[in-house]
Scaffold this motif. Sequence first.
Motif, PDB file in Angstrom:
ATOM      1  N   GLN B 510       0.806  -1.230   0.000  1.00  0.00           N
ATOM      2  CA  GLN B 510       0.000   0.000   0.000  1.00  0.00           C
ATOM      3  C   GLN B 510       0.837   1.276   0.000  1.00  0.00           C
ATOM      4  O   GLN B 510       0.294   2.374   0.121  1.00  0.00           O
ATOM      5  CB  GLN B 510      -1.019  -0.003   1.157  1.00  0.00           C
ATOM      6  N   HIS B 511       2.156   1.162  -0.124  1.00  0.00           N
ATOM      7  CA  HIS B 511       2.969   2.362  -0.339  1.00  0.00           C
ATOM      8  C   HIS B 511       2.861   2.763  -1.808  1.00  0.00           C
ATOM      9  O   HIS B 511       2.750   1.913  -2.693  1.00  0.00           O
ATOM     10  CB  HIS B 511       4.437   2.102   0.035  1.00  0.00           C
ATOM     11  N   ILE B 512       2.919   4.071  -2.053  1.00  0.00           N
ATOM     12  CA  ILE B 512       2.800   4.569  -3.421  1.00  0.00           C
ATOM     13  C   ILE B 512       4.157   4.445  -4.114  1.00  0.00           C
ATOM     14  O   ILE B 512       5.181   4.909  -3.602  1.00  0.00           O
ATOM     15  CB  ILE B 512       2.321   6.038  -3.402  1.00  0.00           C
ATOM     16  N   ALA B 513       4.163   3.769  -5.282  1.00  0.00           N
ATOM     17  CA  ALA B 513       5.415   3.565  -6.013  1.00  0.00           C
ATOM     18  C   ALA B 513       5.698   4.735  -6.950  1.00  0.00           C
ATOM     19  O   ALA B 513       6.859   5.118  -7.131  1.00  0.00           O
ATOM     20  CB  ALA B 513       5.354   2.263  -6.806  1.00  0.00           C
ATOM     21  N   ALA B 514       4.668   5.269  -7.582  1.00  0.00           N
ATOM     22  CA  ALA B 514       4.860   6.367  -8.536  1.00  0.00           C
ATOM     23  C   ALA B 514       3.508   7.015  -8.785  1.00  0.00           C
ATOM     24  O   ALA B 514       2.465   6.397  -8.545  1.00  0.00           O
ATOM     25  CB  ALA B 514       5.427   5.835  -9.857  1.00  0.00           C
ATOM     26  N   ARG B 515       3.519   8.272  -9.264  1.00  0.00           N
ATOM     27  CA  ARG B 515       2.242   8.874  -9.667  1.00  0.00           C
ATOM     28  C   ARG B 515       2.441   9.716 -10.925  1.00  0.00           C
ATOM     29  O   ARG B 515       3.497  10.306 -11.139  1.00  0.00           O
ATOM     30  CB  ARG B 515       1.595   9.668  -8.542  1.00  0.00           C
ATOM     31  N   PHE B 516       1.389   9.716 -11.714  1.00  0.00           N
ATOM     32  CA  PHE B 516       1.417  10.365 -13.021  1.00  0.00           C
ATOM     33  C   PHE B 516       0.163  11.221 -13.179  1.00  0.00           C
ATOM     34  O   PHE B 516      -0.847  10.978 -12.512  1.00  0.00           O
ATOM     35  CB  PHE B 516       1.453   9.312 -14.131  1.00  0.00           C
ATOM     36  N   ALA B 517       0.252  12.169 -14.105  1.00  0.00           N
ATOM     37  CA  ALA B 517      -0.909  13.010 -14.382  1.00  0.00           C
ATOM     38  C   ALA B 517      -1.953  12.234 -15.188  1.00  0.00           C
ATOM     39  O   ALA B 517      -3.158  12.341 -14.946  1.00  0.00           O
ATOM     40  CB  ALA B 517      -0.473  14.267 -15.144  1.00  0.00           C
ATOM     41  N   VAL B 518      -1.471  11.471 -16.170  1.00  0.00           N
ATOM     42  CA  VAL B 518      -2.363  10.636 -16.997  1.00  0.00           C
ATOM     43  C   VAL B 518      -1.693   9.287 -17.196  1.00  0.00           C
ATOM     44  O   VAL B 518      -0.510   9.112 -16.887  1.00  0.00           O
ATOM     45  CB  VAL B 518      -2.621  11.279 -18.394  1.00  0.00           C
ATOM     46  N   PHE B 519      -2.444   8.307 -17.716  1.00  0.00           N
ATOM     47  CA  PHE B 519      -1.874   6.979 -17.930  1.00  0.00           C
ATOM     48  C   PHE B 519      -0.948   6.978 -19.145  1.00  0.00           C
ATOM     49  O   PHE B 519      -1.305   7.453 -20.219  1.00  0.00           O
ATOM     50  CB  PHE B 519      -2.979   5.938 -18.135  1.00  0.00           C
ATOM     51  N   ASP B 520       0.245   6.427 -18.944  1.00  0.00           N
ATOM     52  CA  ASP B 520       1.200   6.255 -20.038  1.00  0.00           C
ATOM     53  C   ASP B 520       1.790   4.863 -19.855  1.00  0.00           C
ATOM     54  O   ASP B 520       2.484   4.600 -18.861  1.00  0.00           O
ATOM     55  CB  ASP B 520       2.286   7.338 -19.952  1.00  0.00           C
ATOM     56  N   ASP B 521       1.491   3.976 -20.787  1.00  0.00           N
ATOM     57  CA  ASP B 521       1.856   2.567 -20.643  1.00  0.00           C
ATOM     58  C   ASP B 521       3.349   2.385 -20.360  1.00  0.00           C
ATOM     59  O   ASP B 521       3.734   1.652 -19.443  1.00  0.00           O
ATOM     60  CB  ASP B 521       1.437   1.806 -21.909  1.00  0.00           C
ATOM     61  N   ALA B 522       4.195   3.037 -21.140  1.00  0.00           N
ATOM     62  CA  ALA B 522       5.644   2.844 -20.984  1.00  0.00           C
ATOM     63  C   ALA B 522       6.111   3.325 -19.604  1.00  0.00           C
ATOM     64  O   ALA B 522       6.918   2.672 -18.938  1.00  0.00           O
ATOM     65  CB  ALA B 522       6.390   3.589 -22.089  1.00  0.00           C
ATOM     66  N   LYS B 523       5.571   4.457 -19.174  1.00  0.00           N
ATOM     67  CA  LYS B 523       5.973   5.008 -17.867  1.00  0.00           C
ATOM     68  C   LYS B 523       5.529   4.109 -16.716  1.00  0.00           C
ATOM     69  O   LYS B 523       6.267   3.887 -15.756  1.00  0.00           O
ATOM     70  CB  LYS B 523       5.370   6.401 -17.679  1.00  0.00           C
ATOM     71  N   VAL B 524       4.297   3.607 -16.807  1.00  0.00           N
ATOM     72  CA  VAL B 524       3.783   2.766 -15.724  1.00  0.00           C
ATOM     73  C   VAL B 524       4.566   1.453 -15.672  1.00  0.00           C
ATOM     74  O   VAL B 524       4.931   0.971 -14.585  1.00  0.00           O
ATOM     75  CB  VAL B 524       2.265   2.506 -15.900  1.00  0.00           C
ATOM     76  N   ARG B 525       4.868   0.892 -16.846  1.00  0.00           N
ATOM     77  CA  ARG B 525       5.639  -0.366 -16.865  1.00  0.00           C
ATOM     78  C   ARG B 525       7.048  -0.148 -16.329  1.00  0.00           C
ATOM     79  O   ARG B 525       7.584  -0.988 -15.602  1.00  0.00           O
ATOM     80  CB  ARG B 525       5.653  -0.965 -18.263  1.00  0.00           C
ATOM     81  N   ALA B 526       7.643   0.975 -16.640  1.00  0.00           N
ATOM     82  CA  ALA B 526       8.988   1.270 -16.103  1.00  0.00           C
ATOM     83  C   ALA B 526       8.924   1.394 -14.577  1.00  0.00           C
ATOM     84  O   ALA B 526       9.799   0.894 -13.856  1.00  0.00           O
ATOM     85  CB  ALA B 526       9.533   2.550 -16.731  1.00  0.00           C
ATOM     86  N   ALA B 527       7.866   2.042 -14.079  1.00  0.00           N
ATOM     87  CA  ALA B 527       7.717   2.198 -12.622  1.00  0.00           C
ATOM     88  C   ALA B 527       7.492   0.849 -11.945  1.00  0.00           C
ATOM     89  O   ALA B 527       7.975   0.598 -10.834  1.00  0.00           O
ATOM     90  CB  ALA B 527       6.553   3.142 -12.316  1.00  0.00           C
ATOM     91  N   LEU B 528       6.783  -0.028 -12.658  1.00  0.00           N
ATOM     92  CA  LEU B 528       6.533  -1.377 -12.132  1.00  0.00           C
ATOM     93  C   LEU B 528       7.852  -2.154 -12.030  1.00  0.00           C
ATOM     94  O   LEU B 528       8.113  -2.837 -11.028  1.00  0.00           O
ATOM     95  CB  LEU B 528       5.547  -2.084 -13.073  1.00  0.00           C
TER      96      LEU B 528
END
Lengths: 63, 537
Positions: B510-528
């Motif tokens: 439940q800790h926040i790993a990253a946050r973005f203004a809008v969904f961006d597949d490449a950014k979210v996968r990199a954060a994952l």
Amino acid sequence: MTDLTLAPNMAAPDRSYADLIAAHEGLTKEQSDALNARLILILMNHVGDESVIRAAIDAARLE
Amino acid sequence: MGKSFHTPLYPYARHPDQDASAPVRHPVIVIGAGPVGLACAIDLAQRGVPVVVLDDNDKVSEGSRAICFSKRTLEICDRLGLGDPLVDKGVVWNTGKVFFGDRKVYDFNLLPEEGHKRPAFINLQQYYLEQGLVARLMALSAEGAEVSIRGRNRVTSVTSHADHVALSVETPEGAYPLEADWLIACDGASSPTRTMMNLEFDGRVFEDNFLIADVTMQADFPTERWFWFDPPFNRGQSALLHKQPDGVWRIDLQLGRGIDKAEEKRPENVIPRLKAMLGPDVPFELEWVSIYTFQCRRMERFRHGRVVFAGDSAHQVSPFGARGANSGIQDADNLCWKLAMVLDGAAPETLIDSYEAERGFAADENIWHSTRSTDFITPKSETSRIFRDAVLDLSERHAFARPLVNSGRLSVVSSYAGIALTGPDEGGPVAGQPGRVCPDAPLTSGPLLDRLFSGFTLLTIDADAPDQVTDGALSAARLALSVSDDPTGALAERLLGDAPSAVYLIRPDQHIAARFAVFDDAKVRAALRQATGQEAA
């Protein structure tokens, strides 16, 4: 961030110094120590800024 | 009910492992069935990892011990499936009073923010928490999870190998060997595992003795935390009064240095001290007495090959601030999803090093606060005492001095901002900064934290995104929300701010790993990938 003022800054230095000494008149060493501690804490709070307080502590060390 | 710690909850029973021709290997063995070890076992079992808990005892711990459990601990217990019974049983408190000499100098209210499912703190005897954890573990086992506790199984040797750990276990019917892919040592501040592995446990030792007494009384003291500096009934020392369930009160009296512990523990010496505090006419019964000194120290490394230390075995603090058991539960919360992913082959073994980085940082914070509290409560020099007393005298008249009064800085959860797993932040409210625990919010469908998934959650607020994001073996499931899901506005205030939309990647703890203004597949996968130790920032 403001710098610690070490140039003359008291409006009435002689009177303020006399007030400080007068506040300790008639006090035991223990009461004087307690008064000084309270005074330091009140002035620290008035200054507020962490870096200024740290600079003041350093200046007081006379190193 | 208060004597429940005398009943064996998991009595010794012979296990087929004891008759095996070769040592049986388990994915995870936990040493110690205290709050931290049990939390680890439940968390892992819920994630499908088979786990065996070895405990040298067969019952919950004696005496109330840790009594103050934080909001974060309760939220973790919600995730572990036992939050409700704890909160139902516990005593909720918000008000604290501080006394100096014979007068009250001020009181404070923890003023919990609205819109959180759980209160700031509850008071509950440690044995009730342990009972709840044991019951939950056994329920999971009954449902088919591979999780068990072996009572009166004392580990007598630990040998760490490159890809496993070998153990010798002593039982009432003799010794047997076991092996584990991973070993979690939750065997307390005097950890035998740490000793067997010749590992250092360095820090500061405090010399003041404290008397803990649990007394049963029907008194009309309010449900508040009362702390005395230099009270008339314990001159030159401190005292604490705190309420627990079942009409039990925790009394903590500082006794000073160089005392005869055995002598001070005798009821004929304890009772007059308590009478002086409570008044001559308050009838009470002594339930449990202990005298302790404490240390603030930690292991340099929490991970040694395939052996991981969690809770008091890894780090120890003074009791002031409720930072011991609460931080241990957070250790379990941090470690178990990582270990489950490593065992599953979804993340590299180096992910476990991030446990050490994140919880080591938290341990340092806790030790720092705990040491400051201890120095305020038991000043180490004449000048230190003069300033302490000056703060207390000023606090009665002037608000500025009250934040300086330190009778224990109560446990708050650490942020992992700036540590390797924590990813990018495209802006938003402070409460939602990556590294922090996701703040709760009262959605019309229930508390936000209850809606997060056991794996990674992709929380979107008024933003488009796919239902699932995958990257190799990694995935995050979407929780699609809108500001209108929380009519109180807490969701928007804590996670959206002025922006029209927000996308949060939230870890299994439940800790926040990253946050973005809008969904961006490449950014979210990199954060994952970053959040699972597979890609540097």
